[in-house]
Design an enzyme around this catalytic site. Structure first.
Site, PDB file in Angstrom:
ATOM      1  N   ASP A 180      39.440  40.802  52.161  1.00 34.82           N
ATOM      2  CA  ASP A 180      38.473  40.312  51.174  1.00 34.82           C
ATOM      3  C   ASP A 180      39.162  39.282  50.283  1.00 34.82           C
ATOM      4  OD1 ASP A 180      36.253  39.964  49.688  1.00 34.82           O
ATOM      5  OD2 ASP A 180      36.169  41.991  48.865  1.00 34.82           O
ATOM      6  N   ASP A 181      38.793  38.033  50.443  1.00 34.74           N
ATOM      7  CA  ASP A 181      39.296  36.930  49.605  1.00 34.74           C
ATOM      8  C   ASP A 181      40.739  36.533  49.898  1.00 34.74           C
ATOM      9  OD1 ASP A 181      36.841  37.376  48.436  1.00 34.74           O
ATOM     10  OD2 ASP A 181      37.580  37.680  46.406  1.00 34.74           O
ATOM     11  N   CYS A 199      31.206  37.133  49.855  1.00 35.36           N
ATOM     12  CA  CYS A 199      31.317  38.340  50.686  1.00 35.36           C
ATOM     13  C   CYS A 199      30.093  38.705  51.515  1.00 35.36           C
ATOM     14  CB  CYS A 199      31.661  39.524  49.802  1.00 35.36           C
ATOM     15  SG  CYS A 199      33.172  39.312  48.854  1.00 35.36           S
ATOM     16  N   ARG A 251      30.008  38.694  55.614  1.00 33.96           N
ATOM     17  CA  ARG A 251      30.075  39.939  56.396  1.00 33.96           C
ATOM     18  C   ARG A 251      28.855  40.090  57.311  1.00 33.96           C
ATOM     19  NH1 ARG A 251      34.185  43.089  53.809  1.00 33.96           N
ATOM     20  NH2 ARG A 251      35.241  41.498  52.600  1.00 33.96           N
ATOM     21  N   LYS A 268      35.471  48.030  52.950  1.00 34.05           N
ATOM     22  CA  LYS A 268      34.366  47.406  52.232  1.00 34.05           C
ATOM     23  C   LYS A 268      33.213  47.109  53.197  1.00 34.05           C
ATOM     24  CE  LYS A 268      33.211  43.359  49.455  1.00 34.05           C
ATOM     25  NZ  LYS A 268      33.738  42.322  48.566  1.00 34.05           N
ATOM     26  N   HIS A 323      29.444  46.200  51.951  1.00 38.79           N
ATOM     27  CA  HIS A 323      28.763  45.128  51.223  1.00 38.79           C
ATOM     28  C   HIS A 323      27.579  44.504  51.958  1.00 38.79           C
ATOM     29  CE1 HIS A 323      29.662  42.230  47.647  1.00 38.79           C
ATOM     30  NE2 HIS A 323      28.630  43.031  47.482  1.00 38.79           N
ATOM     31  N   SER A 345      31.966  45.561  46.410  1.00 40.39           N
ATOM     32  CA  SER A 345      33.206  44.974  45.899  1.00 40.39           C
ATOM     33  C   SER A 345      33.898  45.909  44.917  1.00 40.39           C
ATOM     34  CB  SER A 345      32.922  43.639  45.209  1.00 40.39           C
ATOM     35  OG  SER A 345      32.434  42.723  46.152  1.00 40.39           O
ATOM     36  N   HIS A 392      40.823  41.290  46.983  1.00 38.83           N
ATOM     37  CA  HIS A 392      39.789  40.951  45.999  1.00 38.83           C
ATOM     38  C   HIS A 392      40.219  41.499  44.633  1.00 38.83           C
ATOM     39  CE1 HIS A 392      35.837  41.168  44.012  1.00 38.83           C
ATOM     40  NE2 HIS A 392      35.304  40.459  44.986  1.00 38.83           N
ATOM     41  N   ASP A 430      37.125  37.214  54.709  1.00 25.17           N
ATOM     42  CA  ASP A 430      35.687  36.922  54.582  1.00 25.17           C
ATOM     43  C   ASP A 430      35.395  35.599  53.883  1.00 25.17           C
ATOM     44  OD1 ASP A 430      36.427  37.744  52.005  1.00 25.17           O
ATOM     45  OD2 ASP A 430      34.503  38.736  51.631  1.00 25.17           O
ATOM     46  N   ASN A 431      36.379  35.109  53.105  1.00 26.28           N
ATOM     47  CA  ASN A 431      36.210  33.801  52.429  1.00 26.28           C
ATOM     48  C   ASN A 431      37.555  33.423  51.828  1.00 26.28           C
ATOM     49  OD1 ASN A 431      34.419  35.931  50.427  1.00 26.28           O
ATOM     50  ND2 ASN A 431      36.220  34.978  49.528  1.00 26.28           N
ATOM     51  N   LYS A 455      37.268  30.259  47.219  1.00 29.71           N
ATOM     52  CA  LYS A 455      36.082  31.121  47.316  1.00 29.71           C
ATOM     53  C   LYS A 455      34.903  30.577  46.507  1.00 29.71           C
ATOM     54  CE  LYS A 455      34.537  35.726  45.857  1.00 29.71           C
ATOM     55  NZ  LYS A 455      34.949  37.086  45.519  1.00 29.71           N
TER      56      LYS A 455
END
Ligand code: MG
Length: 468
Positions: free
Chosen positions: A36-37, A76, A80, A133, A135, A158, A232, A284-285, A305
């Site tokens: 995540d991130d 996110c 996803r 995660k 989401h 998150s 994240h 994811d980003n 992001k």
């Protein structure tokens, strides 16, 4: 002595068994490790000079490391949606400019009409598990167990949500105050802890993955989706990693994730499943740059992001499958959108009919060392197409900063800006006047894509009414 009928039945059973067993064992296992991130530049094999990532580096050396690999959204929830459905989130209502992601008071989620990779693989005999995660909706009808996963263990959104503590995310993380975030930890559909102790969350996700892998049975294929909550913000890491990385707090977090990659690879090897299992690693980003030293690095890319510069969506993309995937550094275009079509094809399936897919089957590139079938990459911010890449060229129809004050600076460009990413990876030099023919082609591709999108009910804008 057997009768002719008994002999026929015996030989028929033998024939069926001889055909059934190899077919069952031929289906590969899949592991997706999704951060995540995590930024494009956060692993040593992507150029980071301080953060040590020996396990990711080994994955890259033994498999394919893609340099031009994209998440399908810069935040996110829509990202996803894309990796699990093979479709842009605009097609399922999983993106919005009003609510960029799902929140704890959201009433929507991934619609039941969407077919996740887990559901598709389940129908082909796979055991499936989601860890980490999610989401894509925390209400029962949207959880992993409603979308093709046999089991789930993780925080359903998150890790900065349900915030009850005062102070900013950097201060709270540095104080180790995980109770400032009252996020639930779930097993299947039940909450098993609240707040989740985030100090140990990466380790527990790794342990859960290893437990799942150790329990696999020969000849029964599986799909493990391991989606870390880290890195994240707010950042947390377990004691053995605290203060260890030359890359600071953020480096500690990435190095713990790298350790967890080693745990997964080790479990596969111990179980003798190395050569039957495709492991894919990505994010994811891009990095959340407003959090400065608690955000990651996009390397040479512009921004991070939240926006459609490459820093927002170009992410690490590493595939490893010993004996099957040709080791290489690949400079062709790939996307998380391609995971569904590629993995499902490897499992012997063909794409479900009656719905447009935005992913490509990457098997020619992965298995045969041929060019990627993907020539184009759409860049959506929320529900609007901001940019389009075709080959080395990227046209930007609209520009807007990621977060903070810069996010209010939205500019539409006519003609669009045009960059050659091969020479100008930081998207600085506008070539629109020099290559009007390329711009015209990209405009036509983007128009054709827009025409393929059918409006659907938005899922992210359905939230509980605030009581006063
Ligand atoms: Mg993210």
């Amino acid at each position: 002595m057997k009768s002719p009928t008994a002999r026929f039945l015996t030989s028929l059973l033998a024939l069926l068994a001889s055909h059934a067993l190899p077919a069952a064992t031929q289906k590969p296992n899949f592991v997706i490790i999704f951060c995540d991130d995590m930024g494009y530049g956060d692993a040593a094999c992507y150029g980071h000079e301080k953060i040590k990532t020996p396990h990711l580096d080994r994955m890259a050396a033994e498999g394919q490391r893609w340099t031009d690999f994209y998440a399908a959204a810069p935040v996110c929830t829509p990202s996803r949606t894309a990796i699990l459905t093979g479709r842009l989130p605009i097609r399922s209502g999983m993106c919005s400019a009003r609510n960029r992601v799902l929140f704890p008071d959201s009433l929507g989620g991934l619609p039941a009409s969407e077919i996740t990779l887990a559901r598709a693989l389940k129908e082909r005999g796979y055991d499936t598990m989601a860890i980490g995660k999610w989401h894509l909706g925390h209400l029962p009808q949207y959880l992993p167990t409603a979308h093709g996963f046999d089991h789930y263990f993780g925080i359903p959104y998150s890790n900065d949500m349900d915030k009850v503590g005062k102070g900013d995310n950097i201060e709270l993380a540095e104080a180790g105050d995980y109770e400032a975030y009252n996020v639930p930890l779930m097993r299947d559909t039940e909450i098993v802890a609240r707040p989740a102790n985030q100090h140990t969350i990466t380790r527990r996700y790794a342990e859960e993955a290893v437990t799942f892998l150790r329990a696999r049975q020969p000849g029964k294929p599986f799909f493990l989706y391991l989606a870390h909550n880290m890195p994240h913000v707010p950042l947390f890491r377990d004691k053995p990693f605290a203060g260890k990385s030359a890359g600071g707090f953020y480096g500690d977090v990435i190095e713990e994730i790298d350790w967890s990659v080693g745990q997964v690879l080790g479990a596969l090897k111990d179980k003798g499943m190395d050569e039957d299992t495709l492991v894919f690693f990505s994010s994811d980003n891009g990095p959340w740059l407003i959090f400065k030293h608690h955000g990651g690095s996009a390397g040479p890319l512009r921004d991070g992001k939240g926006c459609t510069y490459d820093g927002g969506m170009r992410v690490p993309g590493i595939f490893r499958w010993p004996g099957k995937i040709q080791p290489a550094v690949v400079h062709h275009i790939g996307s998380t959108l391609d995971i569904f079509p590629t993995f499902f094809a490897l499992a012997g399936g063909s794409l479900p009919a009656g719905r447009p897919y935005d992913g490509f089957d990457l098997r020619p590139a992965l298995i045969e060392g041929k060019p990627s079938p993907r020539q184009d990459m759409p860049f959506y911010r929320d529900d609007t197409l901001y940019a389009w890449r075709h080959g080395d060229f990227k046209a930007r129809f609209t520009t807007q900063g990621a977060y903070g004050a810069d996010a209010r600076n939205r500019t539409d460009h006519d003609p669009p800006l045009l960059h050659n990413l091969r020479d100008d990876v930081a998207e600085q030099t506008d070539l629109s006047a020099k290559y009007p023919d390329i711009l015209a082609k990209i405009r036509a591709l983007a128009d054709a894509h827009r025409a393929s999108v059918t409006p659907v009910e938005n899922q992210l804008d359905k939230r509980q009414k605030k009581s006063k």
